[in-house]
Design a protein around this motif. Structure first.
Motif, PDB file in Angstrom:
ATOM      1  N   VAL A 168      -8.381  -0.758  -7.009  1.00  0.00           N
ATOM      2  CA  VAL A 168      -9.088  -1.134  -5.782  1.00  0.00           C
ATOM      3  C   VAL A 168     -10.391  -1.871  -6.084  1.00  0.00           C
ATOM      4  CG1 VAL A 168     -10.407  -0.147  -3.864  1.00  0.00           C
ATOM      5  CG2 VAL A 168      -8.046   0.519  -4.221  1.00  0.00           C
ATOM      6  N   TYR A 169     -11.123  -1.445  -7.110  1.00  0.00           N
ATOM      7  CA  TYR A 169     -12.380  -2.132  -7.409  1.00  0.00           C
ATOM      8  C   TYR A 169     -12.121  -3.597  -7.761  1.00  0.00           C
ATOM      9  CZ  TYR A 169     -11.680  -2.046 -12.516  1.00  0.00           C
ATOM     10  OH  TYR A 169     -11.203  -2.259 -13.784  1.00  0.00           O
ATOM     11  N   TYR A 185      -2.932  -9.686  -1.181  1.00  0.00           N
ATOM     12  CA  TYR A 185      -4.014  -8.820  -1.632  1.00  0.00           C
ATOM     13  C   TYR A 185      -5.274  -9.022  -0.791  1.00  0.00           C
ATOM     14  CZ  TYR A 185      -1.558  -7.216  -5.837  1.00  0.00           C
ATOM     15  OH  TYR A 185      -0.688  -6.619  -6.707  1.00  0.00           O
ATOM     16  N   PHE A 239      -8.831  -2.524   4.023  1.00  0.00           N
ATOM     17  CA  PHE A 239      -9.658  -1.449   3.473  1.00  0.00           C
ATOM     18  C   PHE A 239     -11.105  -1.560   3.969  1.00  0.00           C
ATOM     19  CE2 PHE A 239      -6.911  -0.579  -0.575  1.00  0.00           C
ATOM     20  CZ  PHE A 239      -5.928  -0.025   0.251  1.00  0.00           C
ATOM     21  N   ILE A 264       0.853  -1.191   0.000  1.00  0.00           N
ATOM     22  CA  ILE A 264       0.000   0.000   0.000  1.00  0.00           C
ATOM     23  C   ILE A 264       0.883   1.233   0.000  1.00  0.00           C
ATOM     24  CG2 ILE A 264      -1.817   1.268   1.227  1.00  0.00           C
ATOM     25  CD1 ILE A 264      -2.467  -1.366   2.706  1.00  0.00           C
ATOM     26  N   LEU A 268      -9.367  -5.328  -6.752  1.00  0.00           N
ATOM     27  CA  LEU A 268      -8.851  -5.938  -5.522  1.00  0.00           C
ATOM     28  C   LEU A 268      -9.990  -6.450  -4.648  1.00  0.00           C
ATOM     29  CD1 LEU A 268      -6.273  -5.965  -3.328  1.00  0.00           C
ATOM     30  CD2 LEU A 268      -7.602  -4.062  -2.407  1.00  0.00           C
ATOM     31  N   TRP A 306      -2.997   3.619  -2.739  1.00  0.00           N
ATOM     32  CA  TRP A 306      -2.857   2.846  -3.968  1.00  0.00           C
ATOM     33  C   TRP A 306      -2.260   1.486  -3.647  1.00  0.00           C
ATOM     34  CZ3 TRP A 306      -4.205   4.545  -8.956  1.00  0.00           C
ATOM     35  CH2 TRP A 306      -4.660   5.874  -9.013  1.00  0.00           C
ATOM     36  N   VAL A 307      -2.798   0.466  -4.265  1.00  0.00           N
ATOM     37  CA  VAL A 307      -2.294  -0.892  -4.063  1.00  0.00           C
ATOM     38  C   VAL A 307      -1.326  -1.201  -5.197  1.00  0.00           C
ATOM     39  CG1 VAL A 307      -2.916  -3.312  -3.759  1.00  0.00           C
ATOM     40  CG2 VAL A 307      -4.481  -1.512  -2.995  1.00  0.00           C
ATOM     41  N   ALA A 340      -7.314  -6.058   1.158  1.00  0.00           N
ATOM     42  CA  ALA A 340      -8.755  -5.862   1.006  1.00  0.00           C
ATOM     43  C   ALA A 340      -9.455  -5.864   2.364  1.00  0.00           C
ATOM     44  CB  ALA A 340      -9.341  -6.949   0.110  1.00  0.00           C
ATOM     45  N   SER A 399      -8.152   3.842  -6.578  1.00  0.00           N
ATOM     46  CA  SER A 399      -7.437   3.876  -5.301  1.00  0.00           C
ATOM     47  C   SER A 399      -8.453   4.073  -4.183  1.00  0.00           C
ATOM     48  CB  SER A 399      -6.394   4.997  -5.285  1.00  0.00           C
ATOM     49  OG  SER A 399      -7.005   6.260  -5.421  1.00  0.00           O
ATOM     50  N   PHE A 400      -8.007   3.836  -2.960  1.00  0.00           N
ATOM     51  CA  PHE A 400      -8.904   3.883  -1.805  1.00  0.00           C
ATOM     52  C   PHE A 400      -8.772   5.234  -1.102  1.00  0.00           C
ATOM     53  CE2 PHE A 400      -9.952   3.141   2.667  1.00  0.00           C
ATOM     54  CZ  PHE A 400     -11.173   2.500   2.556  1.00  0.00           C
TER      55      PHE A 400
END
Length: 436
Positions: free
Chosen positions: A106-107, A320, A327, A85, A109, A310-311, A324, A139-140
């Protein structure tokens, strides 16, 4: 003797085997740029997540300022040892979006990990900045903010000054503060280009560049050398001569001048709240950014700042999955509401915002609602939806360099902004060659 020694060793080994966990904990490396009270918030979030389950361990690491963290992450990816991250400030969004293979959206992930994820649960003013035109979040959102004007209420009261709302009122208040003893600073700011180019433009509904400030695609042309921008920079140049205005630098180091009481009026991020709360020994508040009252339609709405998570690409599926879960943990309504109330950063979910309002928090702490009121002041226009320029980190340095030359009397306001625009356009054209 040898047999007895072997037996004892075997017994010890057996005991250790039973004591060991069934599987190793998967570490998740998180590189960030948070300092002061917000660094404490990052560490506490990691500790809380680590204590909430036994499979994953988030390890936060401070990597310097926003630009330093982004540059370190990109270099690490090229070397094959990127973190899982990486916190990247909002102006790095276009650069990260163009780094094909370097990121895990992110979507995607959340979908792969089977974690619940609804982009509509997040505040649209925030998610739009970090999503594709199809609404896919790349991104988250983490520490979203906007720029506000911080006010030392004690000093203004002492000098008999009402809280200013417009730029002319700020200039007048700063002169009175100087006369009242603030010899080195009437007013100042951090993040110079964010304050006087990016947020200034959105707040006055004038373009920074064409194509909705880059949000609608490439080939944007910068536009912030307009008469309004030139007038504003000229005002700062004139006031800098006797330190009625005193330049606060490209990043946020100058914020300490507000906390120390040196500058009683200071523009910077709403995310400064946590640090102000811990350092200021006076009564303070934040109010909306000032505007020029002769500009039709001003004030418009502000744009977000801060950063998102950002992953990075190239990690293992089990890693991963841990990201997730982290998040999902961060998105919890109570946790988001608490994070917002303690740090000053915006609540990233609608539910956290509604909970904070329903609890009556803003009635006692109006300071924390200021950036939310700015962001939602009016329906966004093409000039105030946000910005998405490639190589923005380098461009900000170029823009700041030109502003500094003007403030030092080396260029006129018009020359400085013309040069900033020309050099910025050259940077955009270079970025487009590599990104298209």
């Amino acid at each position: 003797m040898a047999i007895r020694h072997f037996g004892a060793a075997a017994a010890v080994a057996a005991t250790l085997a039973f004591a060991a966990p069934a599987h190793a904990v998967t570490e998740i490396q998180w590189w960030h740029a948070m300092t002061g009270g917000n660094n404490d918030v990052v560490n506490r979030l990691a500790e809380e997540f680590n204590a909430s389950q036994a499979e994953y361990k988030v390890v936060p690491s401070f990597k310097g300022g926003y630009a330093d963290t982004m540059n370190a992450g990109i270099a690490a990816f090229r070397a094959g040892n990127a973190p899982h991250i990486m916190q990247v400030f909002e102006v790095g969004t276009a650069t990260m979006m163009s780094a094909t293979g370097a990121i895990k959206p992110v979507y995607q992930l959340m979908k792969d990990a089977g974690e619940p994820f609804d982009p509509k649960a997040y505040l649209p003013a925030i998610t739009g900045y970090y999503s594709t035109s199809k609404g896919e979040m790349l991104s988250f959102p983490f520490n979203s903010s906007s720029m506000v004007m911080w006010i030392n209420k004690d000093e203004l009261k002492k000098a008999g000054i009402k809280t200013p709302k417009t730029w002319p009122e700020v200039f007048d208040a700063a002169k009175k503060l100087k006369a009242a003893g603030h010899s080195t600073c009437g007013f100042s700011n951090a993040w110079a280009t964010w304050a006087h180019i990016e947020q200034f433009s959105a707040w006055h509904n004038v373009p920074i560049g064409t194509r909705a400030n880059g949000l609608d695609g490439f080939d944007t042309v910068l536009k912030f050398n307009s008469p309004l921008h030139v007038k504003h920079l000229q005002n700062l140049i004139d006031l800098q001569k006797d330190k009625t205005y005193d330049y606060g630098g490209r990043a946020n180091a100058g914020e300490a001048r507000f906390g120390s009481g040196e500058c009683a009026i200071f523009l910077t991020s709403s995310g400064y709240y946590g640090t102000a709360k811990g350092t200021a020994k006076f009564d303070f508040t934040s109010v909306p950014m000032p505007y020029y009252p002769d500009v039709e339609g001003a004030p418009q709405n502000s744009i977000i700042g801060g950063a998102s998570l950002w992953v990075m690409g190239g990690k293992k599926p089990e890693e991963y999955k841990g990201v997730a879960k982290f998040f999902a943990f961060l998105s919890d309504t109570n946790r988001q509401a608490k994070l917002h109330q303690e740090s000053g950063y915006l609540p990233i979910t609608r539910a956290a915002y509604e909970k904070t309002k329903a609890d009556g928090f803003y009635e006692k702490n109006p300071t924390l609602e200021t950036p939310l009121k700015e962001l939602t002041n009016k329906e966004p226009t093409e000039n105030s939806r946000g910005l998405r320029f490639g190589n923005m980190v380098q461009m900000r340095d170029v823009w700041a360099e030109q502003m500094e030359a003007a403030l030092a009397g080396q260029k006129t306001a018009q020359q400085a902004l013309d040069d900033a625009v020309a050099r910025g356009n050259a940077i955009l054209r270079t970025f487009e060659k590599t990104a298209k």
